[in-house]
Write an enzyme that holds these catalytic residues in place. Structure first.
Site: not given
Length: 179
Positions: A28, A47-48, A62, A72, A119, A132, A170
């Protein structure tokens, strides 16, 4: 599910209980009630996201600001990454500190990154599929970032410099001290 403290306030490593047999495995990956009970933190995700990257890619650092800030819960579906979370909450006792955790399809570890953190991750395997969950929706106008090679943070991404793969976006990010 086991919870391991990271040394950064509210940022925790989650180790799921994996059931293996001759057919494969089952675990799980997230249970909101168990997560909230064991951590005291909210776990309501909306949101995934998923990405595929090759060796040497560094994504980040970010975050989203203001009302669109995101917590997250991250994990690796295939391969291995070095996942990095930087505490950017000015009132936090761990402000300006970071942790780096190896997440892989083999170890099944997950990292919970609270709101107010930057992150990023580097890909240590040939490829990596990264997944995430976010507790808030993406908002382009709220994007913020810190350059991956910030001298104050001095993060060892565990990739030789000549192998770094960084997006133009980036590379244009500012330093942590410029926040």
């Amino acid at each position: 599910m086991e919870i391991e403290q990271t040394g950064l306030k509210d940022c925790v490593i989650i180790k799921p209980r994996v059931f293996e047999d001759a057919r494969g495995y089952f675990f799980e990956s997230f249970n909101q009630n168990t997560f909230e009970e064991k951590t005291g933190l909210s776990g309501r995700f909306v949101q995934d996201n998923q990405s595929l990257s090759s060796y040497g890619v560094i994504r980040g650092l970010h975050a989203q600001a203001g009302e669109f800030a995101q917590a997250k819960l991250v994990r690796v579906l295939k391969g291995e990454v070095l996942d990095v979370a930087v505490d950017a909450r000015p009132s936090s006792p761990t402000y300006g500190q970071y942790i780096a955790v190896k997440l892989s399809a083999e170890n099944n570890l997950q990292l919970y990154i609270p709101r107010g953190f930057y992150h990023g991750f580097s890909v240590l395997s040939e490829t990596a599929e990264f997944f995430y969950k976010c507790d808030n929706f993406y908002n382009k106008a709220s994007e913020r970032g810190v350059i991956y090679n910030d001298p104050q943070l001095n993060i060892d991404w565990q990739i030789p410099v000549e192998k770094h793969e960084i997006s133009e976006k980036d590379l244009a990010l500012s330093t942590f001290s410029a926040l």
